[in-house]
Design a protein around this motif. Sequence first.
Motif, short mmCIF file in Angstrom:
data_model
loop_
_atom_site.label_atom_id
_atom_site.label_comp_id
_atom_site.label_asym_id
_atom_site.label_seq_id
_atom_site.Cartn_x
_atom_site.Cartn_y
_atom_site.Cartn_z
N SER A 41 0.86 -1.21 0.03
CA SER A 41 -0.01 0.02 0.13
C SER A 41 0.89 1.21 -0.02
N ASN A 42 0.45 2.25 -0.39
CA ASN A 42 1.17 3.52 -0.22
C ASN A 42 1.65 3.85 0.92
N PRO A 49 10.13 1.74 2.52
CA PRO A 49 10.42 1.81 1.17
C PRO A 49 11.14 0.60 0.65
N TRP A 50 12.00 -0.08 1.45
CA TRP A 50 12.94 -1.02 1.05
C TRP A 50 12.59 -2.43 1.76
N GLY A 51 11.68 -2.64 2.62
CA GLY A 51 11.37 -3.60 3.31
C GLY A 51 9.99 -4.44 2.46
N MET A 52 9.80 -5.59 3.06
CA MET A 52 8.96 -6.38 2.37
C MET A 52 7.31 -5.93 2.63
N ASN A 57 -1.00 -8.29 -1.65
CA ASN A 57 -2.27 -8.01 -1.94
C ASN A 57 -2.30 -7.50 -3.28
N PHE A 58 -3.22 -7.77 -4.06
CA PHE A 58 -3.35 -7.42 -5.56
C PHE A 58 -4.27 -5.99 -5.79
N ASN A 244 -0.13 10.39 -5.67
CA ASN A 244 0.79 9.27 -4.74
C ASN A 244 0.36 7.81 -5.08
N ALA A 245 0.11 7.57 -6.31
CA ALA A 245 -0.48 6.12 -6.71
C ALA A 245 0.86 5.20 -6.98
N TRP A 246 1.89 5.46 -6.17
CA TRP A 246 3.18 4.46 -6.28
C TRP A 246 2.83 3.22 -6.55
N GLY A 247 2.12 2.47 -5.57
CA GLY A 247 1.81 1.18 -5.74
C GLY A 247 1.36 0.67 -7.10
N THR A 248 0.29 1.56 -7.53
CA THR A 248 -0.21 1.31 -8.78
C THR A 248 0.76 1.41 -9.76
#
Length: 282
Positions: A41-42, A49-52, A57-58, A244-248
Amino acid sequence: MQQKKSVGQLLGRAGIRIPLILWSIAVLYPIIWMFIGSFKSNGEIYANPWGMPDQFNFENFKSAWTDFNIDTSVFNSLIVTALGAVLTLVLAIPTAYAIERLRFRGSRILFTLYISAMMIPMVLGWIPLFFLLQRFNLLDNIYGLAMVYAVSQLPFTIFVLTSFMSTIPKSLEESASMDGLSPYGILLKIITPLSMSGIITVTIMNAIQFWNEYFMALIFLQSEGNYTLALAIDYISNEAEYTNAWGTLFASLTIAIIPVIVLYAIFQQRIAKGMTEGAIKG
């Protein structure tokens, strides 16, 4: 003496392998980071930002697929890639055969012109192509873009196929001609099957080139419904700066890169073999 030699060999191997390992890490790490980020998620991206991710989720993939019309862009890219690759072969195979086998006045000059075209930056032809497509009502048309792609890869494809065809024994064509095969029959039933290694190689390389291409699609496509995957990702990237839709964005990049990785992983040996054979045969 042997000990010194073995130490020298180890140092030599280390000098070659260490830079390769470092280079592999530099290339693979951003891809792995992008893949992991596509499941975050955002909030997780900003917090760590560097972790698991806490859980895979999709939602980002669903958002990219539906909210940003990645599904339409994937379909457009598939059409452009498939049609461009097929059209390139349709134009290149007879041309390569004519240049290599049907000796005529100016055949060498024609081949030199094709090879010289590989050295000309494609950017020089974008403006004339823009007005040419506009005149034929093919601007903002994925089929027009596919034709541009095919023409842009013709010199490289002809160069590779000519190298393969040059090593096919002429006696096979003479025997087939005596059996009543026409020149087109010889091309389709003799030359093409024997050049299949080169055909597969250039087709895969052209398909990857068309799938990843961005600048010509940006120039010749205007409506959002005709966007290829590269343009859709660029649109999401611009949106991510404000939403901020970086995950997308990471999810859309993952969707774009997975087919290329899978295709190259499957045909890696064939591509290397085909290019090596083409270089030797040429």
